[in-house]
Enzyme design. Structure first.
Site, short mmCIF file in Angstrom:
data_model
loop_
_atom_site.label_atom_id
_atom_site.label_comp_id
_atom_site.label_asym_id
_atom_site.label_seq_id
_atom_site.Cartn_x
_atom_site.Cartn_y
_atom_site.Cartn_z
N LYS A 1 1.46 6.06 -8.74
CA LYS A 1 2.39 4.98 -8.38
C LYS A 1 2.26 3.85 -9.41
CE LYS A 1 2.01 6.59 -3.70
NZ LYS A 1 2.16 6.34 -2.28
N HIS B 1 10.84 10.70 -4.07
CA HIS B 1 9.71 10.17 -3.29
C HIS B 1 10.25 9.17 -2.28
CE1 HIS B 1 6.05 8.04 -2.25
NE2 HIS B 1 5.38 9.07 -2.73
N GLU C 1 9.27 6.38 -1.37
CA GLU C 1 9.31 4.99 -1.85
C GLU C 1 10.55 4.74 -2.72
OE1 GLU C 1 5.30 4.89 -3.44
OE2 GLU C 1 4.56 5.09 -1.38
N ASN D 1 -0.42 11.20 -7.90
CA ASN D 1 0.68 10.24 -8.06
C ASN D 1 0.07 8.85 -8.08
OD1 ASN D 1 2.93 8.63 -7.88
ND2 ASN D 1 3.45 9.21 -5.77
N GLY E 1 -0.13 6.48 2.57
CA GLY E 1 -0.87 5.23 2.35
C GLY E 1 -1.36 4.57 3.63
P1 PGA Z 1 -1.12 8.62 -0.26
O1 PGA Z 1 0.29 8.77 -1.03
O2 PGA Z 1 -1.96 9.82 -0.63
O3 PGA Z 1 -1.69 7.34 -0.75
O4 PGA Z 1 -0.80 8.61 1.21
C1 PGA Z 1 0.92 10.01 -1.18
C2 PGA Z 1 2.21 9.87 -1.95
O5 PGA Z 1 2.93 8.88 -1.71
O6 PGA Z 1 2.56 10.71 -2.79
#
Ligand code: PGA
Length: 262
Positions: free
Chosen positions: A18, A106, A108, A16, A184
């Site tokens: 983003k 997701h 976010e 992903n 994250g």
């Molecule tokens: P991350 O994100 O691996 O950077 O923690 C995972 C995600 O949000 O799908």
């Protein structure tokens, strides 16, 4: 004795991206990644790449022209096919581009863009109607975990997200368990904690749809997955792959994750 249908769950490792990498960077990523992960290494694992919308056509062209075995993914979509929805992207358009997997719900999108369980459910159904596979995300905040509300939150998201979806459709879906406090942050859930929640999600699917649907649905873990923790996570009986954010932006690191996550 292990359920034979369980053995057929192929791991799915999804990158992903983003809002990272423009379409030139995306092409460079795919070319470098293809050099690192050969076709023979994809025999027992599925890999999906989820670039930003503006990159999808470019990535699709490289995947097709170089006959690469990665699946094309999107990060979200609207539930309507067309209409006056400025800025939104139709699932019908994604289908036309050859997209296989669409992430929906997701954290976010839920937290920053106000997506509700009901909206997520509409998206799940629209994605399936367009012959693509939803990756339905769920997960708890740190506050919810510390106050013992993890299961209530996560299983509530699953029940709402799957409303109106048939057993057969659920069996072919992907669910991503992503504790919000691990996204994250560099903090990963312990493999035991991640397994516990993924098992609870599978048990919830079994309760709603029966054992064979639960045995078919693939459950990913997501939240600070990297090459250093993927092997332990993928070893867990109810973890069938990973939704990888930050670590999927580096072709070397993502290639390691794919190799160790098979
Ligand atoms: P991350 O994100 O691996 O950077 O923690 C995972 C995600 O949000 O799908």
């Amino acid at each position: 004795m292990p359920d034979p249908s369980t053995a057929s769950r192929r791991p799915l490792l999804s990158g992903n991206w983003k809002m990272h990498q423009n379409h030139f960077e995306a092409i460079q990523f795919v070319q470098k990644f293809a050099y690192l992960i050969g076709k023979d290494e994809l025999a027992d694992v599925d890999v999906s790449l989820h670039p930003p919308f503006t990159d999808i056509r470019s990535v699709q062209t490289v995947l097709e022209s170089d006959k690469l075995g990665y699946a094309l993914g999107a990060q979200h979509c609207h539930w309507e096919d067309k209409g006056a929805f400025t800025g939104e992207v139709s699932p019908a358009f994604l289908e036309k581009l050859g997209v296989d997997y669409v992430i929906c719900g997701h954290s976010e999108r839920r937290e920053l863009f106000g997506e509700t369980d009901e909206m997520v459910n509409r998206k799940v159904r629209a994605i399936i109607a367009h012959a693509m596979t939803p990756i339905l995300c769920c997960g708890e905040t740190l506050d919810e975990r510390e106050s013992g509300r993890t299961e209530g939150k996560v299983l509530g998201q699953i029940r709402a997200g799957l409303a109106g979806v048939t057993a057969e459709q659920v069996a072919a879906m992907v669910i991503a368990y992503e504790p919000i406090w691990a996204i994250g942050t560099g903090r990963t859930a312990t493999s035991a904690d991640a397994q516990e929640m993924c098992a609870a999600i599978r048990a919830c699917v079994a309760e709603l749809y029966g054992a064979s649907t639960a045995a078919g649905v693939r459950i990913q873990y997501g939240g600070s997955v990297k090459s250093g923790n993927i092997a332990e996570l993928i070893d867990q009986p109810d973890i069938d792959g990973a939704l990888v954010g930050g670590a999927s932006l580096d072709p070397d690191e993502f290639a390691k994750i794919v190799r160790l996550g098979r």
